[in-house]
Write an enzyme that holds these catalytic residues in place. Structure first.
Site, PDB file in Angstrom:
ATOM      1  N   GLU A 281       0.644  -0.994  -0.328  1.00  0.00           N
ATOM      2  CA  GLU A 281       0.289  -0.131   0.141  1.00  0.00           C
ATOM      3  C   GLU A 281       0.984   0.754   0.289  1.00  0.00           C
ATOM      4  O   GLU A 281       1.795   1.471   0.928  1.00  0.00           O
ATOM      5  CB  GLU A 281      -0.902  -0.221   1.020  1.00  0.00           C
ATOM      6  CG  GLU A 281      -1.841  -1.172   1.890  1.00  0.00           C
ATOM      7  CD  GLU A 281      -3.080  -1.070   0.999  1.00  0.00           C
ATOM      8  OE1 GLU A 281      -3.323   0.346   0.283  1.00  0.00           O
ATOM      9  OE2 GLU A 281      -3.866  -2.371   0.807  1.00  0.00           O
ATOM     10  N   GLU A 412       4.107  13.698  -4.542  1.00  0.00           N
ATOM     11  CA  GLU A 412       3.319  13.492  -3.313  1.00  0.00           C
ATOM     12  C   GLU A 412       3.454  14.468  -2.126  1.00  0.00           C
ATOM     13  O   GLU A 412       4.949  14.318  -1.748  1.00  0.00           O
ATOM     14  CB  GLU A 412       3.112  12.612  -2.787  1.00  0.00           C
ATOM     15  CG  GLU A 412       2.753  11.498  -1.178  1.00  0.00           C
ATOM     16  CD  GLU A 412       2.765  10.231  -1.146  1.00  0.00           C
ATOM     17  OE1 GLU A 412       3.481   9.611  -1.117  1.00  0.00           O
ATOM     18  OE2 GLU A 412       1.683  10.224  -0.569  1.00  0.00           O
TER      19      GLU A 412
HETATM   20  P1  NAP Z   1       8.207   5.231   4.267  1.00  0.00           P
HETATM   21  O1  NAP Z   1       9.588   6.191   4.228  1.00  0.00           O
HETATM   22  O2  NAP Z   1       7.651   4.070   3.139  1.00  0.00           O
HETATM   23  O3  NAP Z   1       8.434   4.388   5.442  1.00  0.00           O
HETATM   24  C1  NAP Z   1       7.456   3.225   5.959  1.00  0.00           C
HETATM   25  C2  NAP Z   1       7.599   2.012   6.969  1.00  0.00           C
HETATM   26  O4  NAP Z   1       8.960   1.085   6.339  1.00  0.00           O
HETATM   27  C3  NAP Z   1       8.170   2.560   8.176  1.00  0.00           C
HETATM   28  O5  NAP Z   1       8.131   2.230   9.488  1.00  0.00           O
HETATM   29  C4  NAP Z   1       9.834   2.786   8.030  1.00  0.00           C
HETATM   30  O6  NAP Z   1      10.994   2.574   9.041  1.00  0.00           O
HETATM   31  C5  NAP Z   1      10.025   1.248   7.232  1.00  0.00           C
HETATM   32  N1  NAP Z   1      11.338   1.521   6.702  1.00  0.00           N
HETATM   33  C6  NAP Z   1      11.726   2.457   5.918  1.00  0.00           C
HETATM   34  N2  NAP Z   1      13.519   1.451   5.730  1.00  0.00           N
HETATM   35  C7  NAP Z   1      12.306   0.640   5.381  1.00  0.00           C
HETATM   36  C8  NAP Z   1      13.208  -0.238   4.384  1.00  0.00           C
HETATM   37  N3  NAP Z   1      14.404  -0.400   3.241  1.00  0.00           N
HETATM   38  N4  NAP Z   1      12.840  -2.061   4.253  1.00  0.00           N
HETATM   39  C9  NAP Z   1      11.732  -1.978   5.486  1.00  0.00           C
HETATM   40  N5  NAP Z   1      11.092  -1.010   6.210  1.00  0.00           N
HETATM   41  C10 NAP Z   1      10.973   0.210   5.326  1.00  0.00           C
HETATM   42  O7  NAP Z   1       7.420   5.694   4.458  1.00  0.00           O
HETATM   43  P2  NAP Z   1       7.013   6.620   4.896  1.00  0.00           P
HETATM   44  O8  NAP Z   1       7.654   7.588   5.224  1.00  0.00           O
HETATM   45  O9  NAP Z   1       6.649   6.302   6.949  1.00  0.00           O
HETATM   46  O10 NAP Z   1       4.843   7.014   5.222  1.00  0.00           O
HETATM   47  C11 NAP Z   1       4.785   7.995   4.490  1.00  0.00           C
HETATM   48  C12 NAP Z   1       4.609   7.086   3.105  1.00  0.00           C
HETATM   49  O11 NAP Z   1       3.467   5.885   3.083  1.00  0.00           O
HETATM   50  C13 NAP Z   1       4.041   8.033   2.141  1.00  0.00           C
HETATM   51  O12 NAP Z   1       4.119   7.996   0.753  1.00  0.00           O
HETATM   52  C14 NAP Z   1       2.137   7.594   2.007  1.00  0.00           C
HETATM   53  O13 NAP Z   1       1.424   7.410   0.699  1.00  0.00           O
HETATM   54  C15 NAP Z   1       2.741   5.907   2.694  1.00  0.00           C
HETATM   55  N6  NAP Z   1       0.892   5.528   2.532  1.00  0.00           N
HETATM   56  C16 NAP Z   1       0.700   4.880   2.188  1.00  0.00           C
HETATM   57  C17 NAP Z   1      -0.809   4.157   2.481  1.00  0.00           C
HETATM   58  C18 NAP Z   1      -1.942   3.092   1.916  1.00  0.00           C
HETATM   59  O14 NAP Z   1      -2.752   2.728   2.398  1.00  0.00           O
HETATM   60  N7  NAP Z   1      -1.426   3.218   0.809  1.00  0.00           N
HETATM   61  C19 NAP Z   1      -1.471   4.525   3.591  1.00  0.00           C
HETATM   62  C20 NAP Z   1      -0.726   5.500   4.504  1.00  0.00           C
HETATM   63  C21 NAP Z   1       1.060   6.199   4.128  1.00  0.00           C
HETATM   64  P3  NAP Z   1      11.228   4.112   9.683  1.00  0.00           P
HETATM   65  O15 NAP Z   1       9.693   4.874  10.020  1.00  0.00           O
HETATM   66  O16 NAP Z   1      11.629   3.602  10.659  1.00  0.00           O
HETATM   67  O17 NAP Z   1      11.851   5.234   8.432  1.00  0.00           O
END
Ligand code: NAP
Ligand code: MG
Length: 503
Positions: A281, A412
């Protein structure tokens, strides 16, 4: 009583109108902060593995900060690959020994218990969510926590009815699910992930986001109090490296990830050729489409809800507004007036509409993208509301006159920033709405039901709202097209991500 002259009357009317538009004076309410004294946040949190709170093998802890005050709320354990390994082993033991063998109706009772406990602790959970993540208390109280409970209730009901979900096919659980979630809806995302996995008979290792681990840790306590068998749910806190350790662990059978498209792509590449199942997602850049025949005042509220709700930290936020050219000016004028009345500030205050940006990093990203919009020649509208001295805040903002190729129209922003563009015909609206690498959601505002159906079948988005926006329900599947990911969460469709089907 002395009666007013005509000129005095019009003067009085004028000043009332001016005051109404003057944020910070006529619309100022007395502070109404939610009391926090009944919420006990520990100084330090360990990992929740095998039903016990264990110190991390890494020996490391990281602070979790309140984005509205910049104060440290607690220290949280940082799980490394060794800790993740212990969690996966605990989940496997629980899967083989108890959970996959348990009668489905018994599993359902445990999930019901979690739902009830979330309801009982709703106030506490809402405060923790708001403190740790920065979202207004009225949202965590009225949206996040009730929806999290609803997801557990809904999936508890499915636990012993899976045979009816897949039309004559037998559903078997997959095994151990690794789940990685973001910071924008911390408890709700945990519920979206845990509830279907458990209902289908899987055990779980869940990794919350680094900036918002607390509500997942409170949920771990609830799970403990509900006496779920040890190891059925394990919670490993940490940063990206912890998430990567979950993804890479060979003992995991399924990865469910919600987060950015960039990390989602990395995960998909890492899992290529492995036995692990995957659902993603990811991000979004949703079009909210307003036709000239729409009820404009209602649409303005929908636009505001679509982008300023939760500071725009919403993957399905209506971040591109497509307005039919003939009503562009009136929509812009009304929107400019409306954003002046949005209250920004202390997220714990019950009157706050816009809380804190989740982290300094996210605030910097929003500022950088807004600066790019100005540089690329778009016209900026921004509320001049007072910004608190401490904490990470960004005022409600929108741009007009942006080109489709500009960064603010394509990327985004994940903040309270809207890009307004125009269209002349339904075909042009569809073409512009679909002109993105994402496809998570869309909104349509019109007086004509037929137009909604016509548009909805041609928009490439997983969720389409008609004359409303950002409405969620556990019975309704949610998920993306294109680079917004694949797989669905919620509804009957969401169950299929957690089962193997025989026959
Ligand atoms: P993110 O950086 O991708 O992080 C999401 C999760 O993944 C966090 O727990 C993060 O840990 C972890 N993570 C980071 N690098 C990783 C890796 N290499 N391997 C595995 N896990 C890893 O996203 P975010 O910036 O926290 O969240 C915002 C994004 O989420 C936006 O793009 C938004 O659109 C998307 N989102 C999508 C949905 C949906 O349902 N489609 C819902 C909510 C959010 P850390 O927190 O420690 O970095
Ligand atoms: Mg935090």
């Amino acid at each position: 009583m002395k009666s007013m002259t005509v000129s005095e009357k019009s003067e009085a009317q004028k000043s009332t109108k001016d005051l109404a538009l003057d944020f910070g004076r006529a619309w100022e309410y007395a502070p109404s902060p939610e009391a926090t004294d009944h919420v006990k946040i520990e100084k330090r949190y360990e990992l929740f593995i095998g039903g016990k709170w264990v110190a991390p093998k890494s020996g490391k802890y990281f602070p979790t900060v309140s984005p509205s005050t910049e104060e440290t709320l607690a220290e949280v354990a940082e799980a490394n690959a060794e800790d993740v390994d212990l969690a996966v082993r605990a989940a496997r033991r629980a899967y083989d020994g108890v959970w996959s063998r348990m009668r489905p109706e018994e599993r359902g009772k445990y999930i019901f218990r979690i739902a009830r406990a979330i309801q009982e602790k709703a106030r506490e959970l809402a405060i923790v969510e708001t403190l740790d993540g920065g979202k207004p208390i009225k949202e965590s109280r009225d949206v996040d926590i009730p929806l999290a409970a609803a997801h557990f209730f809904y999936h508890a009901g499915w636990a012993d009815k899976l045979d009816y979900a897949f039309h004559g096919r037998k559903a078997r659980p997959l095994g151990v699910a690794g789940q990685v979630i973001p910071w924008n809806f911390p408890l709700l995302m945990a519920a979206w992930k845990l509830a279907p996995a458990l209902a289908c008979g899987n055990t779980v290792v869940l990794k919350p986001a680094e900036t918002t681990p607390l509500s997942a840790l409170f949920l771990a306590r609830i799970i403990e109090e509900c006496e779920l068998p040890e190891g059925v749910v394990n919670i490993v806190t940490g940063a990206g490296a912890t998430g990567a350790a979950v993804v890479d662990h060979p003992g995991i059978d399924k990865i469910a990830f919600t987060g950015s498209t960039a990390v989602g792509k990395r995960i998909q590449a890492a899992l290529a050729g492995s036995h692990k199942r995957l659902t993603l997602e990811l991000g979004g850049k949703a079009a909210n489409i307003v036709f000239a025949d729409a009820p404009i005042d209602q649409a303005i509220e929908g636009i505001v809800n679509g982008i300023y709700f939760n500071q725009g930290h919403v993957c399905c936020a209506g971040s591109r507004l497509l307005v039919e050219e003939s009503v562009h000016d009136v929509v812009v004028r009304k929107l400019a007036d409306r954003i002046k009345t949005l209250r920004l500030g202390d997220p714990l205050d019950k009157n706050t509409d816009i809380g804190a940006i989740n982290s300094k990093m996210q605030l910097d990203k929003i500022r950088e993208l807004v600066a790019s919009g100005e540089k690329e020649g778009a016209q900026l509208y921004q509320s001049t509301c007072p910004i608190p001295q401490k904490g990470y805040f960004f005022p409600p903002t929108f741009f007009t006159g942006a080109s489709q190729s500009s960064r603010i129209a394509r990327e985004e922003i994940f903040g309270p920033v809207l890009t307004v563009m125009t269209f002349r015909t339904p075909d042009e609206a569809i073409e512009k709405a679909n002109n993105t690498m994402y496809g998570l959601s869309a909104g349509i505002w019109t007086d004509k039901g037929a137009k909604i159906f016509h548009m909805a079948t041609r928009l490439k988005a997983g969720v389409i709202w008609g004359n409303t926006f950002n409405k969620f329900d556990p019975t309704s599947p949610f998920g993306g097209y294109k680079e917004s990911g694949f797989g669905r969460e919620g509804g009957r469709q969401g169950l299929s991500a957690y089962v193997e089907l025989d026959g």
